[in-house]
Design a protein around this motif. Structure first.
Motif, PDB file in Angstrom:
ATOM      1  N   ARG A 272       0.862  -1.190   0.000  1.00  0.00           N
ATOM      2  CA  ARG A 272       0.000   0.000   0.000  1.00  0.00           C
ATOM      3  C   ARG A 272       0.894   1.235   0.000  1.00  0.00           C
ATOM      4  O   ARG A 272       1.223   1.773   1.048  1.00  0.00           O
ATOM      5  CB  ARG A 272      -0.911   0.028   1.238  1.00  0.00           C
ATOM      6  N   PRO A 273       1.283   1.715  -1.175  1.00  0.00           N
ATOM      7  CA  PRO A 273       2.186   2.862  -1.210  1.00  0.00           C
ATOM      8  C   PRO A 273       1.521   4.119  -0.663  1.00  0.00           C
ATOM      9  O   PRO A 273       0.327   4.348  -0.868  1.00  0.00           O
ATOM     10  CB  PRO A 273       2.515   3.021  -2.696  1.00  0.00           C
ATOM     11  N   SER A 274       2.294   4.903   0.054  1.00  0.00           N
ATOM     12  CA  SER A 274       1.805   6.190   0.550  1.00  0.00           C
ATOM     13  C   SER A 274       1.563   7.121  -0.644  1.00  0.00           C
ATOM     14  O   SER A 274       2.020   6.848  -1.760  1.00  0.00           O
ATOM     15  CB  SER A 274       2.847   6.812   1.476  1.00  0.00           C
ATOM     16  N   PRO A 275       0.851   8.238  -0.427  1.00  0.00           N
ATOM     17  CA  PRO A 275       0.673   9.187  -1.536  1.00  0.00           C
ATOM     18  C   PRO A 275       2.000   9.654  -2.123  1.00  0.00           C
ATOM     19  O   PRO A 275       2.129   9.797  -3.344  1.00  0.00           O
ATOM     20  CB  PRO A 275      -0.086  10.345  -0.869  1.00  0.00           C
ATOM     21  N   ALA A 276       3.012   9.870  -1.270  1.00  0.00           N
ATOM     22  CA  ALA A 276       4.317  10.309  -1.773  1.00  0.00           C
ATOM     23  C   ALA A 276       4.958   9.215  -2.624  1.00  0.00           C
ATOM     24  O   ALA A 276       5.538   9.490  -3.684  1.00  0.00           O
ATOM     25  CB  ALA A 276       5.232  10.676  -0.607  1.00  0.00           C
ATOM     26  N   ALA A 277       4.859   7.967  -2.171  1.00  0.00           N
ATOM     27  CA  ALA A 277       5.435   6.858  -2.938  1.00  0.00           C
ATOM     28  C   ALA A 277       4.661   6.625  -4.228  1.00  0.00           C
ATOM     29  O   ALA A 277       5.256   6.342  -5.279  1.00  0.00           O
ATOM     30  CB  ALA A 277       5.448   5.590  -2.086  1.00  0.00           C
ATOM     31  N   ALA A 278       3.335   6.745  -4.178  1.00  0.00           N
ATOM     32  CA  ALA A 278       2.529   6.563  -5.383  1.00  0.00           C
ATOM     33  C   ALA A 278       2.886   7.612  -6.435  1.00  0.00           C
ATOM     34  O   ALA A 278       2.946   7.304  -7.637  1.00  0.00           O
ATOM     35  CB  ALA A 278       1.045   6.649  -5.032  1.00  0.00           C
ATOM     36  N   ALA A 279       3.143   8.829  -5.997  1.00  0.00           N
ATOM     37  CA  ALA A 279       3.543   9.883  -6.936  1.00  0.00           C
ATOM     38  C   ALA A 279       4.904   9.578  -7.543  1.00  0.00           C
ATOM     39  O   ALA A 279       5.155   9.850  -8.727  1.00  0.00           O
ATOM     40  CB  ALA A 279       3.569  11.234  -6.219  1.00  0.00           C
ATOM     41  N   PHE A 280       5.808   9.004  -6.750  1.00  0.00           N
ATOM     42  CA  PHE A 280       7.129   8.635  -7.259  1.00  0.00           C
ATOM     43  C   PHE A 280       7.008   7.519  -8.295  1.00  0.00           C
ATOM     44  O   PHE A 280       7.652   7.567  -9.357  1.00  0.00           O
ATOM     45  CB  PHE A 280       8.010   8.195  -6.100  1.00  0.00           C
ATOM     46  N   LEU A 281       6.177   6.533  -8.009  1.00  0.00           N
ATOM     47  CA  LEU A 281       5.957   5.449  -8.960  1.00  0.00           C
ATOM     48  C   LEU A 281       5.336   5.986 -10.251  1.00  0.00           C
ATOM     49  O   LEU A 281       5.679   5.542 -11.356  1.00  0.00           O
ATOM     50  CB  LEU A 281       5.050   4.384  -8.349  1.00  0.00           C
ATOM     51  N   GLY A 282       4.451   6.957 -10.109  1.00  0.00           N
ATOM     52  CA  GLY A 282       3.855   7.571 -11.297  1.00  0.00           C
ATOM     53  C   GLY A 282       4.871   8.321 -12.131  1.00  0.00           C
ATOM     54  O   GLY A 282       4.824   8.288 -13.371  1.00  0.00           O
ATOM     55  N   LEU A 283       5.821   8.972 -11.463  1.00  0.00           N
ATOM     56  CA  LEU A 283       6.864   9.691 -12.184  1.00  0.00           C
ATOM     57  C   LEU A 283       7.753   8.721 -12.967  1.00  0.00           C
ATOM     58  O   LEU A 283       8.160   9.015 -14.085  1.00  0.00           O
ATOM     59  CB  LEU A 283       7.695  10.506 -11.202  1.00  0.00           C
ATOM     60  N   ILE A 284       8.025   7.561 -12.377  1.00  0.00           N
ATOM     61  CA  ILE A 284       8.808   6.548 -13.089  1.00  0.00           C
ATOM     62  C   ILE A 284       8.058   6.079 -14.332  1.00  0.00           C
ATOM     63  O   ILE A 284       8.655   5.888 -15.405  1.00  0.00           O
ATOM     64  CB  ILE A 284       9.119   5.360 -12.156  1.00  0.00           C
ATOM     65  N   ASP A 285       6.737   5.908 -14.209  1.00  0.00           N
ATOM     66  CA  ASP A 285       5.945   5.460 -15.344  1.00  0.00           C
ATOM     67  C   ASP A 285       5.996   6.452 -16.496  1.00  0.00           C
ATOM     68  O   ASP A 285       5.816   6.071 -17.662  1.00  0.00           O
ATOM     69  CB  ASP A 285       4.487   5.245 -14.921  1.00  0.00           C
ATOM     70  N   GLU A 286       6.230   7.715 -16.193  1.00  0.00           N
ATOM     71  CA  GLU A 286       6.304   8.730 -17.234  1.00  0.00           C
ATOM     72  C   GLU A 286       7.595   8.645 -18.042  1.00  0.00           C
ATOM     73  O   GLU A 286       7.682   9.205 -19.141  1.00  0.00           O
ATOM     74  CB  GLU A 286       6.193  10.132 -16.629  1.00  0.00           C
ATOM     75  N   ARG A 287       8.619   7.976 -17.477  1.00  0.00           N
ATOM     76  CA  ARG A 287       9.911   7.911 -18.149  1.00  0.00           C
ATOM     77  C   ARG A 287       9.840   6.995 -19.373  1.00  0.00           C
ATOM     78  O   ARG A 287       9.247   5.922 -19.325  1.00  0.00           O
ATOM     79  CB  ARG A 287      11.002   7.388 -17.186  1.00  0.00           C
ATOM     80  N   PRO A 288      10.460   7.404 -20.477  1.00  0.00           N
ATOM     81  CA  PRO A 288      10.465   6.543 -21.673  1.00  0.00           C
ATOM     82  C   PRO A 288      11.098   5.195 -21.368  1.00  0.00           C
ATOM     83  O   PRO A 288      12.138   5.102 -20.710  1.00  0.00           O
ATOM     84  CB  PRO A 288      11.342   7.340 -22.670  1.00  0.00           C
ATOM     85  N   GLY A 289      10.438   4.144 -21.821  1.00  0.00           N
ATOM     86  CA  GLY A 289      10.974   2.798 -21.667  1.00  0.00           C
ATOM     87  C   GLY A 289      10.758   2.189 -20.310  1.00  0.00           C
ATOM     88  O   GLY A 289      11.212   1.073 -20.060  1.00  0.00           O
ATOM     89  N   SER A 290      10.100   2.918 -19.390  1.00  0.00           N
ATOM     90  CA  SER A 290       9.920   2.375 -18.043  1.00  0.00           C
ATOM     91  C   SER A 290       8.745   1.408 -18.004  1.00  0.00           C
ATOM     92  O   SER A 290       7.936   1.356 -18.890  1.00  0.00           O
ATOM     93  CB  SER A 290       9.686   3.507 -17.039  1.00  0.00           C
TER      94      SER A 290
END
Length: 290
Positions: A272-290
């Motif tokens: 259960r990622p915290s809101p801060a962790a969920a935002a970090f995971l979302g930022l990774i998803d934005e990266r090309p090839g991630s």
């Protein structure tokens, strides 16, 4: 029982020193000691054994510590969830990473995250994959970046693969070997510099040499890639590094390997990622090839 008392217990357990714990919590030692004593009276058990020379957890303290950490984590998460509901991201983001991450540019990722969410406190711990899996499992880190042998999968956490690649041999600039490529048997008579036996960073190499039927000697065992490189520069042995990471050391000579060891980089996070962790995971998803 108050949250502040729990913070004091965790601080003393981690420092094993009342003075340093008080400094960390920014209170005078007498206040910290008083609050821990009050908590012990409430619980009906001593949490710490105190002598003039040392402080250590009692059996009751060892049982209490993980629950105290869980309570503090839940309180921090509750605050973060309330702030996120109001459109503001707060809290903390604890990241773990092996030193040889190459699947993405972690410093740039952390920079971009801080710019996007300046009110989130970020911490980073560099360690081996096995230690980082345990940190995420126990809640000490929100996310972590690992490097594992191809058949290994992190257990007890959520994960996904980021990519993989081969390892190469690196030698000193004046090493007598001049060939740009070799099989594993061709290096069998060389001393090796590698990580401690049993850790994920070593297993990938040991498995490759074993599969090739090649016995090698590892007289130098290290805990960091930088130390490995320092020893390689002095001509003490052959190092094994991910090919993409080895490019950071242009003074070393690289030997490509036939039947090379391989590793896979993983991203792991809590269930259960915290809101801060969920935002970090979302930022990774934005990266090309991630």
């Amino acid at each position: 029982m108050e949250l502040q008392q729990l913070r004091y217990v965790v601080a003393v357990a981690e420092t094993l020193n009342f003075t340093r714990a008080a400094e960390r919590c920014r209170v005078v030692q007498s206040a910290l000691s008083h609050q821990i004593a009050a908590l012990e009276r409430e619980l009906g058990a001593r949490l710490f054994e105190r002598t003039s020379r040392r402080v250590r957890l009692t059996s009751a303290g060892e049982a209490f510590l993980p629950e105290a950490r869980a309570c503090l984590e839940a309180a921090d998460r509750a605050r973060a969830e309330v702030a996120a509901a109001g459109g503001e991201l707060r809290g903390r983001l604890a990241v773990g990473a092996i030193p040889t991450v190459t699947a993405l540019d972690l410093p740039v990722l952390l920079r971009d995250y801080r710019r996007r969410h300046p009110k989130v406190g970020i911490t980073l711990t560099s360690a081996g994959s096995d230690h980082l899996i345990e940190r995420v499992r126990q809640g000490g880190a929100d996310v972590a970046f690992l490097g594992l042998p191809p058949r290994a999968e992190p257990k007890g956490v959520r994960s996904r693969r980021l990519g993989g690649g081969e390892l190469v041999a690196v030698v000193a600039p004046d090493h007598p070997r001049t060939e740009p490529e070799s099989d594993l048997a061709g290096l069998a008579d060389e001393p090796f510099i590698d990580f401690r036996a049993g850790v994920a960073g070593r297993v990938q190499s040991d498995e490759a040499f074993a599969a090739a039927g090649v016995r090698r000697e590892v007289p130098f065992e290290v805990s960091s890639a930088d130390f490995m490189v320092d020893l390689v520069r002095q001509g003490l042995g052959v190092g094994m590094l991910p090919a993409a990471y080895a490019t950071r050391f242009p003074d070393l000579r690289v030997i490509r390997l036939r039947g090379a060891p391989t590793r896979v980089e993983h991203l792991i996070w809590q269930d259960r990622p915290s809101p801060a962790a969920a935002a970090f995971l979302g930022l990774i998803d934005e990266r090309p090839g991630s």
